[in-house]
Design a protein around this motif. Structure first.
Motif, short mmCIF file in Angstrom:
data_model
loop_
_atom_site.label_atom_id
_atom_site.label_comp_id
_atom_site.label_asym_id
_atom_site.label_seq_id
_atom_site.Cartn_x
_atom_site.Cartn_y
_atom_site.Cartn_z
N ASN A 225 0.81 -1.22 0.00
CA ASN A 225 0.00 0.00 0.00
C ASN A 225 0.85 1.27 0.00
OD1 ASN A 225 -2.46 -1.42 0.06
ND2 ASN A 225 -2.27 -1.71 2.28
N SER A 226 2.16 1.15 0.12
CA SER A 226 3.03 2.33 0.11
C SER A 226 3.11 2.90 -1.31
CB SER A 226 4.44 1.96 0.59
OG SER A 226 4.40 1.54 1.95
N ILE A 227 3.20 4.22 -1.40
CA ILE A 227 3.30 4.91 -2.69
C ILE A 227 4.55 5.79 -2.66
CG2 ILE A 227 2.20 6.53 -4.28
CD1 ILE A 227 -0.49 5.74 -3.05
N ASN A 228 5.43 5.59 -3.62
CA ASN A 228 6.66 6.39 -3.67
C ASN A 228 6.34 7.85 -3.94
OD1 ASN A 228 8.30 4.15 -3.24
ND2 ASN A 228 8.44 3.69 -5.43
N SER A 229 7.16 8.72 -3.35
CA SER A 229 7.01 10.16 -3.60
C SER A 229 7.64 10.51 -4.95
CB SER A 229 7.67 10.97 -2.49
OG SER A 229 9.05 10.64 -2.41
N LYS A 230 7.22 11.65 -5.49
CA LYS A 230 7.76 12.14 -6.76
C LYS A 230 8.56 13.41 -6.47
CE LYS A 230 6.37 13.26 -11.50
NZ LYS A 230 5.20 13.45 -12.41
N ASP A 231 9.87 13.35 -6.70
CA ASP A 231 10.74 14.46 -6.33
C ASP A 231 10.39 15.74 -7.09
OD1 ASP A 231 12.00 12.72 -4.68
OD2 ASP A 231 13.79 12.46 -5.93
N GLY A 232 10.70 16.87 -6.45
CA GLY A 232 10.45 18.17 -7.05
C GLY A 232 11.42 18.48 -8.18
N LYS A 233 11.06 19.48 -8.96
CA LYS A 233 11.89 19.89 -10.10
C LYS A 233 12.85 21.00 -9.67
CE LYS A 233 8.15 18.82 -13.35
NZ LYS A 233 7.17 18.41 -12.30
N ASP A 234 13.90 21.20 -10.45
CA ASP A 234 14.87 22.25 -10.18
C ASP A 234 14.47 23.53 -10.92
OD1 ASP A 234 16.33 20.38 -8.75
OD2 ASP A 234 17.60 19.85 -10.46
N VAL A 235 14.76 24.67 -10.30
CA VAL A 235 14.46 25.97 -10.88
C VAL A 235 15.76 26.69 -11.17
CG1 VAL A 235 13.45 28.23 -10.43
CG2 VAL A 235 12.20 26.17 -9.77
#
Length: 704
Positions: A225-235
């Motif tokens: 049931n765990s869901i991996n996080s989606k990393d943020g983008k670079d600015v």
């Protein structure tokens, strides 16, 4: 018999009650087992397992050439499962002393005997989640993993490391207020790029399943049931950290020298509107200067004499004056109703041309001119200012821009004093960035560019969104008016109030400003004391403007408050540094008598080609290097070669090369090329030496 019957009867009653209770108990068991099984299983699951948000790794904020301005650095909370299922008694007994000594050596806090005692007690209690240390960095964690017991791993050694992160600014307070921060607690404060681009930087949080241990602690467990996080983008920003360092250092030194309350400095690229440096410093209770508020963007104040440029451009554009027209400034004072406007020169300047009025920053001259010319048609004057967008926000990418104010005839606070006051920068309010944007438009031949702080958003190094250059207005005035405005600004440094900034290497064009600061209802004077704001705004080199810059110093208190001395010196230090960089290597003044006579500029590139050209021109050169690709340096009447190193995986230095050589070298390194302009490579992005991957796009700026 009666006694016996009584005993039998009572025994029967007890027996029946017990049978009944047993039947009720059995019925309840059957109900729990079959009827309410789902309900209690769910409740058991609820109190044994739970879900928590798994934070995504926040994206980085980068300089224009890829260096980090803000990043999330991982740290770890370290625990020990003293009853890990895979841990043998031999591992425990054989490693306890070594583990305790290692913890004392690496973490301190207590001696080895103390660590041994607390760990032993934790094992006796059956702790599955015993805290070793919070907020441990990665290098420390690596050392902990090498200790006895812990080196056996998660299940055999009981080492649990929960990752978290904290936001850091590698360059300390450089541009800190523009980089910004998030405080999503009470009030939900968002500041700077961190706040304005939070959606791109934040990524998407995941879900982690945790199990509750005895004692109330929760640990993450592997679960479908765990869901991996989606990393943020670079600015990617427009900031140049080297120029930012120069601007901040120069500003702080001047603030300290004059014991000022706060100040700001902004460096903008003329053609693009890109902000290369922006510094905001305020005196703190510790008597040091810190980035606490973005004055450059958010503080709207009466600008004083720097507003004389749009005032005179309005009159020039309306055709009611020319730069050679004269005005009598008399003894340096003029009365309008109950208000006396004065010049700084004792005794006044007498008769001045309009150009000299600007160069010497005559308050009397501008007040007389504008009042006489527009007293019967003030709306035409203000409409001209409005046409140049001086009453509108810039609409920048960062929140918190101050609102400009230019009063309009008929407004509640418009009076007979409004025209003479507006003429020298009062009864109007502008932020430093808004003033700079106007001056930048003059430097850019009338084209007003929207200031840009962010150029693109990257996902795993690949651009997913770009922010192009934006034009606010194609021309704030006619070409003729712009040429006259430029000559007036050059005259300020050549003959006027900023003559102290004049130098032999390159020309500066600009305007000084010294304004009294109004304190709400107290007015401009607090007792016997008047606070001042000193400023200088302009561009350089004057003949071919590449950068514009503004410096504003608020409330200098050591007796010196004029713009040329307080703010102009910061401007000069910044412009000197920019001039000394490679950005200006190809720049030569237009004045031919200033051009040195010497060997021709050979540029950089492929050595056999350069050898051939210099040989045909009969120019002496030293070629002691063995590299095929070289940079050239002048040494008297001789050209000296310097080798250009080409390393796998790093961007080569192609500055000073022809486009043909640059493309050949970059594409042979597995890189793709985009270019703009004509001539030789003036600069490149990513910068030379940056680590890149095959297929990365390198952008080249060319200049004749």
């Amino acid at each position: 018999m009666a006694v016996r019957d009584e005993i039998v009867w009572r025994s029967g009653v007890v027996y029946c009650i017990m049978v009944l209770l047993t039947m009720v108990l059995l019925a309840r068991i059957l109900i729990l087992q079959y009827v309410e099984r789902g309900k209690w299983a769910a409740m058991s699951e609820k109190y044994t397992y739970n879900t928590a948000e798994l934070p995504a790794a926040r994206g980085d904020i980068l300089t224009w050439d890829g260096r980090i301005l803000a990043s999330s650095v991982p740290y770890y909370n370290v625990y020990m499962d003293t009853h890990s299922t895979g841990m043998s008694s031999e591992t425990w007994a054989g490693g306890l002393n070594g583990l305790s000594e290692g913890l004392a050596r690496i973490l301190g806090e207590r001696p080895a005997s103390g660590w041994k005692s607390v760990i032993t007690e934790a094992r006796q209690r059956g702790d599955r989640y015993f805290l070793i240390k919070r907020k441990v960095d990665y290098e420390t964690l690596k050392r902990l993993k090498e200790l006895p017991i812990f080196r056996e791993g998660r299940f055999k050694g009981g080492l649990i490391a929960q990752e978290d992160s904290r936001r850091i600014l590698p360059h300390s307070e450089l541009a800190a207020r523009t980089i910004g921060y998030l405080n999503l607690g009470s009030g939900g404060t968002i500041v700077g790029i961190e706040g304005s681009f939070n959606k791109e930087l934040a990524g998407k949080n995941g879900v982690v399943v945790k199990q509750r241990l005895i004692g109330g602690d929760w640990i993450p467990v592997s679960n479908g049931n765990s869901i991996n996080s989606k990393d943020g983008k670079d600015v990617v920003t427009t900031i140049d950290i080297d120029l930012q360092d120069v601007a901040s250092s120069a500003l702080e030194n001047q603030l300290r020298k004059h014991n000022a309350h706060h100040g700001c400095a902004i460096l903008m690229e003329v053609a693009t509107g890109d902000i290369r440096a922006i510094s905001n410093l305020e005196l703190g209770n510790d008597r040091n200067y810190h980035e606490t508020y973005n004055y450059a963007i958010g503080e709207s104040t009466e600008p004083g004499s720097t507003f004389k440029l749009p005032v005179l451009i309005a009159a020039l554009e309306d055709g009611v004056i020319d730069t050679g027209d004269v005005v009598d400034t008399g003894d340096g004072s003029v009365r309008f109703y109950d208000k006396i406007i004065r010049d700084t020169k004792e005794g006044g300047y007498g008769t001045l041309t309009v150009k000299e009025v600007f160069e010497k920053s005559s308050n009397v001259g501008t007040a007389k001119l504008i009042t006489e010319l527009y007293k019967d048609k003030p709306k035409e004057f203000v409409n001209r200012l409005y046409a140049m967008k001086l009453n509108e926000k810039l609409g920048i990418q960062i929140k918190g821009e101050g609102t400009p104010l230019v009063r309009y005839p008929g407004d509640k606070f418009w009076s007979g004093l409004s025209l003479p006051m507006i003429s020298h920068g009062y009864e109007v309010q502008m932020t430093p960035l808004q003033i700079l944007t106007f001056y930048n438009a003059v430097a850019n031949d009338g084209k007003m560019m929207r200031p840009r702080f962010v150029t693109k958003v990257l996902n795993n190094g690949n651009p997913v969104k770009s922010y192009g250059q934006e034009v606010i207005i194609n021309s704030i005035a006619s070409r003729s008016t712009i040429r006259k405005a430029k000559r007036m600004m050059e005259g300020v440094v050549e003959n006027g109030t900023a003559i102290n900034l004049k130098n032999a290497n390159y020309k500066i064009a600009g305007k000084t400003g010294t304004a009294q600061i109004a304190k709400d209802k107290q007015g401009y004077r607090q007792g016997a004391r008047i606070s001042y704001q000193a400023s200088f705004v302009g561009y350089f080199p004057a003949e071919n403007p590449l950068y514009s810059c503004i410096v504003v110093v608020n409330a200098p208190s050591n007796g010196v408050y004029y713009g040329n001395l307080v703010a102009g010196s910061v401007f000069k230090e910044i412009s000197d540094k920019v001039y000394s960089t490679n950005f200006f290597r190809d720049y030569k003044p237009d004045n031919k008598k200033d051009k040195p006579v010497g060997v021709p500029e050979a540029g950089n590139g492929y050595k056999p080609d350069i050898n051939k050209v210099l040989g045909n021109l009969r120019v002496r050169y030293r070629h002691s290097v063995n590299n095929d690709w070289i940079a050239t340096r002048e040494s008297g009447d001789t050209i000296r070669y310097v080798g250009v190193d080409i390393k796998q995986g790093l961007v080569p230095d192609v500055r000073g090369m022809s486009l043909r050589d640059a493309i050949f070298l970059l594409e042979n390194s597995g890189l793709r090329v985009r270019y703009r302009g004509r001539g030789k490579v003036l600069r490149q992005s990513p910068e030379h030496g940056a680590r890149v991957y095959q297929g990365t796009i390198v952008t080249l700026d060319l200049n004749m």
